[in-house]
Structures are given as structure tokens and as C-alpha cells.
Scaffold this motif. Structure first.
Motif, PDB file in Angstrom:
ATOM      1  N   ALA A   1       0.838  -1.205   0.000  1.00  0.00           N
ATOM      2  CA  ALA A   1       0.000   0.000   0.000  1.00  0.00           C
ATOM      3  C   ALA A   1       0.870   1.251   0.000  1.00  0.00           C
ATOM      4  CB  ALA A   1      -0.939  -0.011   1.201  1.00  0.00           C
ATOM      5  N   HIS A   2       1.952   1.234   0.780  1.00  0.00           N
ATOM      6  CA  HIS A   2       2.833   2.402   0.885  1.00  0.00           C
ATOM      7  C   HIS A   2       3.596   2.650  -0.420  1.00  0.00           C
ATOM      8  CE1 HIS A   2       6.015   5.055   2.443  1.00  0.00           C
ATOM      9  NE2 HIS A   2       5.056   5.448   3.251  1.00  0.00           N
ATOM     10  N   ALA A   3       3.821   1.610  -1.194  1.00  0.00           N
ATOM     11  CA  ALA A   3       4.547   1.758  -2.457  1.00  0.00           C
ATOM     12  C   ALA A   3       3.812   2.671  -3.436  1.00  0.00           C
ATOM     13  CB  ALA A   3       4.783   0.385  -3.091  1.00  0.00           C
ATOM     14  N   LYS A   4       2.517   2.850  -3.236  1.00  0.00           N
ATOM     15  CA  LYS A   4       1.723   3.723  -4.101  1.00  0.00           C
ATOM     16  C   LYS A   4       1.879   5.195  -3.722  1.00  0.00           C
ATOM     17  CE  LYS A   4      -1.827   0.139  -4.210  1.00  0.00           C
ATOM     18  NZ  LYS A   4      -3.175  -0.170  -3.729  1.00  0.00           N
ATOM     19  N   VAL A   5       2.477   5.469  -2.558  1.00  0.00           N
ATOM     20  CA  VAL A   5       2.613   6.841  -2.064  1.00  0.00           C
ATOM     21  C   VAL A   5       3.850   7.487  -2.683  1.00  0.00           C
ATOM     22  CG1 VAL A   5       2.945   8.273  -0.012  1.00  0.00           C
ATOM     23  CG2 VAL A   5       1.490   6.245   0.114  1.00  0.00           C
ATOM     24  N   LYS A   6       3.637   8.573  -3.377  1.00  0.00           N
ATOM     25  CA  LYS A   6       4.743   9.310  -3.997  1.00  0.00           C
ATOM     26  C   LYS A   6       5.060  10.588  -3.228  1.00  0.00           C
ATOM     27  CE  LYS A   6       4.916   6.231  -7.150  1.00  0.00           C
ATOM     28  NZ  LYS A   6       5.397   4.998  -6.605  1.00  0.00           N
TER      29      LYS A   6
ATOM     30  N   PHE B   1      -1.150  10.620   0.999  1.00  0.00           N
ATOM     31  CA  PHE B   1      -1.328  10.071   2.339  1.00  0.00           C
ATOM     32  C   PHE B   1      -2.781   9.678   2.655  1.00  0.00           C
ATOM     33  CE2 PHE B   1      -1.295  10.472   7.078  1.00  0.00           C
ATOM     34  CZ  PHE B   1      -0.345   9.499   7.343  1.00  0.00           C
ATOM     35  N   PRO B   2      -3.782  10.509   2.340  1.00  0.00           N
ATOM     36  CA  PRO B   2      -5.165  10.109   2.671  1.00  0.00           C
ATOM     37  C   PRO B   2      -5.583   8.789   2.039  1.00  0.00           C
ATOM     38  CG  PRO B   2      -5.079  12.454   2.224  1.00  0.00           C
ATOM     39  CD  PRO B   2      -3.728  11.887   1.839  1.00  0.00           C
ATOM     40  N   LYS B   3      -5.205   8.556   0.787  1.00  0.00           N
ATOM     41  CA  LYS B   3      -5.549   7.290   0.120  1.00  0.00           C
ATOM     42  C   LYS B   3      -4.833   6.115   0.789  1.00  0.00           C
ATOM     43  CE  LYS B   3      -6.999   4.463  -3.169  1.00  0.00           C
ATOM     44  NZ  LYS B   3      -7.612   3.332  -2.514  1.00  0.00           N
ATOM     45  N   TYR B   4      -3.571   6.330   1.155  1.00  0.00           N
ATOM     46  CA  TYR B   4      -2.810   5.312   1.875  1.00  0.00           C
ATOM     47  C   TYR B   4      -3.509   4.947   3.185  1.00  0.00           C
ATOM     48  CZ  TYR B   4       1.010   3.476   4.792  1.00  0.00           C
ATOM     49  OH  TYR B   4       1.780   2.724   5.647  1.00  0.00           O
ATOM     50  N   MET B   5      -4.007   5.954   3.901  1.00  0.00           N
ATOM     51  CA  MET B   5      -4.716   5.694   5.163  1.00  0.00           C
ATOM     52  C   MET B   5      -5.932   4.807   4.923  1.00  0.00           C
ATOM     53  SD  MET B   5      -3.130   7.080   7.679  1.00  0.00           S
ATOM     54  CE  MET B   5      -1.777   6.401   6.760  1.00  0.00           C
TER      55      MET B   5
ATOM     56  N   THR C   1       7.757  17.500  -1.691  1.00  0.00           N
ATOM     57  CA  THR C   1       8.913  16.765  -1.187  1.00  0.00           C
ATOM     58  C   THR C   1       8.615  15.275  -1.167  1.00  0.00           C
ATOM     59  OG1 THR C   1       8.174  17.000   1.120  1.00  0.00           O
ATOM     60  CG2 THR C   1       9.701  18.676   0.289  1.00  0.00           C
ATOM     61  N   ASP C   2       9.670  14.476  -1.269  1.00  0.00           N
ATOM     62  CA  ASP C   2       9.512  13.028  -1.162  1.00  0.00           C
ATOM     63  C   ASP C   2       9.599  12.621   0.316  1.00  0.00           C
ATOM     64  OD1 ASP C   2      12.246  13.025  -0.489  1.00  0.00           O
ATOM     65  OD2 ASP C   2      12.872  12.177  -2.401  1.00  0.00           O
ATOM     66  N   TYR C   3       9.421  11.343   0.560  1.00  0.00           N
ATOM     67  CA  TYR C   3       9.348  10.849   1.933  1.00  0.00           C
ATOM     68  C   TYR C   3      10.658  11.046   2.700  1.00  0.00           C
ATOM     69  CZ  TYR C   3       8.202   7.790   5.845  1.00  0.00           C
ATOM     70  OH  TYR C   3       7.966   7.290   7.099  1.00  0.00           O
ATOM     71  N   MET C   4      11.790  10.775   2.053  1.00  0.00           N
ATOM     72  CA  MET C   4      13.081  10.944   2.755  1.00  0.00           C
ATOM     73  C   MET C   4      13.321  12.401   3.126  1.00  0.00           C
ATOM     74  SD  MET C   4      14.411   8.155   3.605  1.00  0.00           S
ATOM     75  CE  MET C   4      15.839   8.944   4.315  1.00  0.00           C
ATOM     76  N   THR C   5      12.948  13.308   2.256  1.00  0.00           N
ATOM     77  CA  THR C   5      13.070  14.728   2.578  1.00  0.00           C
ATOM     78  C   THR C   5      12.183  15.056   3.769  1.00  0.00           C
ATOM     79  OG1 THR C   5      13.563  15.271   0.280  1.00  0.00           O
ATOM     80  CG2 THR C   5      12.784  17.084   1.677  1.00  0.00           C
ATOM     81  N   PHE C   6      10.972  14.517   3.770  1.00  0.00           N
ATOM     82  CA  PHE C   6      10.064  14.757   4.892  1.00  0.00           C
ATOM     83  C   PHE C   6      10.651  14.229   6.197  1.00  0.00           C
ATOM     84  CE2 PHE C   6       6.375  13.363   7.511  1.00  0.00           C
ATOM     85  CZ  PHE C   6       5.935  14.625   7.868  1.00  0.00           C
TER      86      PHE C   6
END
Length: 130
Positions: free
Chosen positions: A10-15, A20-24, A86-91
């Protein structure tokens, strides 16, 4: 119950934070009731019904969390991430520099709360529905 692999899929779909809301919604459908993610190594503890719990592995290299929290800088970085800038690592690095140690998501409240190293709640946001 759910598996770490299902959550990773599921998380692999998060860019970006915009996803984030769809991932939740996706992980809630798997049976996740809440989770807490630790910024220093990105490991996450997931909680489900009947005291079910599982954890993801963290990174081998860790990120240093600032001792002093900066709520205003974090709010600015969070907004940028949620807008897809920003991407996840930046966050994760932005969290660390602002003193965010972890965040906790509670599905039935649809909230995400960010905490500093001494346990102070820095920001609470309501997760929008998709």
C-alpha cells in the motif's frame, strides 16, 4: 490480520504527502487501527484489533533528531510535503531537523499527531478523507 508486506504494498503507491489520505484508507481496509512511526530509523509499530501488533524494520542508518523542536518550521515543511513538493526521505529529514521524534496515526479519529523527543505534542492534524 494484516502483514508488513501488505502495508508495504500500500505504501509503495505513495509518492508524496498528497497521497497520504488514500494510503490511510488502504491500510485501514487491511485492519490497521493505529500506528506510530519513529523518525530516527523509520520503523513503525502497527496496531490492529484484539491487541494485534506488528512492526516494520527500520533503516540501518539513523537520522539524528534535533533536541529543540521548531513547530513553525515543521508546520511549513509539513504543508510543503502535503502539497507534493517533497519526497518521503526529505520529509523524514525535515521532521528530524524540527525535533519531531515520531508521529502517531489513530484511524477512528483520522488524526496524525507529531511528538518531540520529550513527548510534547507538536502538531495534530486531521487526515482528509479521499
Amino acid at each position: 490480520m494484516f502483514t508488513i508486506q501488505q502495508i508495504h504494498d500500500a505504501h509503495a503507491k505513495v509518492k508524496s504527502g498528497a497521497d497520504f489520505p488514500k494510503y490511510m484508507q488502504d491500510i485501514m481496509a487491511l485492519g490497521v487501527n493505529s500506528f506510530e512511526t519513529f523518525v530516527f530509523d523509520n520503523h513503525t509499530n502497527y496496531y490492529g484489533a484484539n491487541d494485534f501488533q506488528t512492526s516494520s524494520e527500520g533503516f540501518s542508518e539513523t537520522i539524528t533528531i534535533a533536541d529543540e523542536s521548531n513547530v513553525e518550521q515543521f508546520k511549513s515543511d509539513l504543508k510543503s510535503h502535503q502539497q507534493g513538493n517533497t519526497d518521503y526521505m526529505t520529509f523524514l529529514n525535515d521532521c528530524a531537523k524540527s525535533g519531531v521524534e515520531k508521529w502517531i496515526v489513530v484511524m477512528d479519529k483520522m488524526t496524525c499527531s507529531y511528538y518531540d523527543k520529550v513527548g510534547n505534542e507538536m502538531v495534530v492534524e486531521v487526515i482528509p478523507s479521499v
